[in-house]
Scaffold this motif. Structure first.
Motif, PDB file in Angstrom:
ATOM      1  N   ARG A 118       0.859  -1.188   0.000  1.00 60.18           N
ATOM      2  CA  ARG A 118       0.000   0.000   0.000  1.00 60.18           C
ATOM      3  C   ARG A 118       0.887   1.226   0.000  1.00 60.18           C
ATOM      4  O   ARG A 118       1.819   1.337   0.799  1.00 60.18           O
ATOM      5  CB  ARG A 118      -0.908  -0.017   1.227  1.00 60.18           C
ATOM      6  CG  ARG A 118      -2.003   1.044   1.156  1.00 60.18           C
ATOM      7  CD  ARG A 118      -2.986   0.927   2.296  1.00 60.18           C
ATOM      8  NE  ARG A 118      -2.368   1.292   3.566  1.00 60.18           N
ATOM      9  CZ  ARG A 118      -2.296   0.497   4.630  1.00 60.18           C
ATOM     10  NH1 ARG A 118      -2.815  -0.707   4.600  1.00 60.18           N
ATOM     11  NH2 ARG A 118      -1.714   0.911   5.744  1.00 60.18           N
ATOM     12  N   LEU A 122      -0.853   3.477  -4.867  1.00 57.65           N
ATOM     13  CA  LEU A 122      -1.197   2.122  -5.327  1.00 57.65           C
ATOM     14  C   LEU A 122      -1.475   1.221  -4.141  1.00 57.65           C
ATOM     15  O   LEU A 122      -0.837   1.329  -3.087  1.00 57.65           O
ATOM     16  CB  LEU A 122      -0.024   1.546  -6.136  1.00 57.65           C
ATOM     17  CG  LEU A 122      -0.153   0.112  -6.647  1.00 57.65           C
ATOM     18  CD1 LEU A 122      -1.204   0.020  -7.749  1.00 57.65           C
ATOM     19  CD2 LEU A 122       1.187  -0.383  -7.178  1.00 57.65           C
ATOM     20  N   LYS A 123      -2.437   0.310  -4.326  1.00 55.04           N
ATOM     21  CA  LYS A 123      -2.738  -0.693  -3.311  1.00 55.04           C
ATOM     22  C   LYS A 123      -2.904  -2.016  -4.040  1.00 55.04           C
ATOM     23  O   LYS A 123      -3.672  -2.102  -4.995  1.00 55.04           O
ATOM     24  CB  LYS A 123      -4.028  -0.306  -2.581  1.00 55.04           C
ATOM     25  CG  LYS A 123      -4.356  -1.203  -1.416  1.00 55.04           C
ATOM     26  CD  LYS A 123      -5.617  -0.718  -0.712  1.00 55.04           C
ATOM     27  CE  LYS A 123      -5.972  -1.675   0.396  1.00 55.04           C
ATOM     28  NZ  LYS A 123      -7.201  -1.290   1.060  1.00 55.04           N
ATOM     29  N   SER A 124      -2.136  -3.039  -3.627  1.00 50.81           N
ATOM     30  CA  SER A 124      -2.282  -4.341  -4.274  1.00 50.81           C
ATOM     31  C   SER A 124      -1.913  -5.457  -3.314  1.00 50.81           C
ATOM     32  O   SER A 124      -1.129  -5.271  -2.387  1.00 50.81           O
ATOM     33  CB  SER A 124      -1.407  -4.429  -5.524  1.00 50.81           C
ATOM     34  OG  SER A 124      -0.053  -4.567  -5.162  1.00 50.81           O
ATOM     35  N   THR A 125      -2.525  -6.598  -3.545  1.00 52.67           N
ATOM     36  CA  THR A 125      -2.182  -7.805  -2.807  1.00 52.67           C
ATOM     37  C   THR A 125      -1.916  -8.882  -3.841  1.00 52.67           C
ATOM     38  O   THR A 125      -2.760  -9.114  -4.709  1.00 52.67           O
ATOM     39  CB  THR A 125      -3.324  -8.229  -1.860  1.00 52.67           C
ATOM     40  OG1 THR A 125      -3.574  -7.145  -0.961  1.00 52.67           O
ATOM     41  CG2 THR A 125      -2.959  -9.458  -1.058  1.00 52.67           C
ATOM     42  N   THR A 126      -0.745  -9.490  -3.767  1.00 54.74           N
ATOM     43  CA  THR A 126      -0.380 -10.516  -4.731  1.00 54.74           C
ATOM     44  C   THR A 126       0.258 -11.699  -4.013  1.00 54.74           C
ATOM     45  O   THR A 126       0.769 -11.563  -2.904  1.00 54.74           O
ATOM     46  CB  THR A 126       0.640  -9.990  -5.768  1.00 54.74           C
ATOM     47  OG1 THR A 126       1.766  -9.457  -5.058  1.00 54.74           O
ATOM     48  CG2 THR A 126       0.069  -8.927  -6.663  1.00 54.74           C
TER      49      THR A 126
END
Length: 148
Positions: A118, A122-126
């Motif tokens: 985060r 941008l915010k991402s979960t991978t």
């Protein structure tokens, strides 16, 4: 008129092959991984995530092996320059890891984890699969790819 009779299909029982025993494995001369290796790997990856969150480029890049294989056809130099920009440009970064598995094989290991990233942009979960190599007493990132 009387409805047509439908005969149920005949089902043949599946043929079951007897299980074949795998060939006996010959013990290799590789020592069993120390119980502390998993903890050391978690610690190394958590320190990498903390350095990234702190935007500490030097510590972040120090988590990578000199033999790190950048994704795609990127040179190490170009990859490093891109990482420096991506680590320093956001106003804030928060990276957290959830470990799914760690497999140690001698001086190499593979960690599968969920990475939550985060920043202000941008915010991402991978899911990431990270290959590590033991260099001296440290575990360093040799390769990383998105996916489990």
């Amino acid at each position: 008129p009387e409805p047509a009779k439908v005969e149920p299909a005949k089902v043949e029982p599946a043929k079951v092959e007897p299980a074949k025993a795998p060939p006996a494995k010959v013990a290799a001369a590789v020592p069993e991984p120390a119980a502390g290796d998993e903890l050391a790997i978690k610690g190394a990856l958590e320190a990498w995530a903390r350095a990234w969150s702190a935007k500490d480029v030097k510590a972040y890049l120090a988590a990578y092996s000199p033999d790190f294989d950048p994704p795609g056809r990127t040179s190490r130099e170009a990859w490093q320059k891109q990482r420096e920009e991506r680590v320093t440009s956001p106003k804030s970064i928060d990276v957290s890891l959830t470990f799914q598995s760690i497999k140690v094989n001698g001086g190499e290991a593979v960690a599968v984890l969920r990475q939550a990233y985060r920043s202000d942009t941008l915010k991402s979960t991978t899911t990431k699969t990270i290959k590590l190599v033991k260099t001296g007493d440290r575990w360093l990132i040799l390769q990383e790819r998105v996916g489990g």
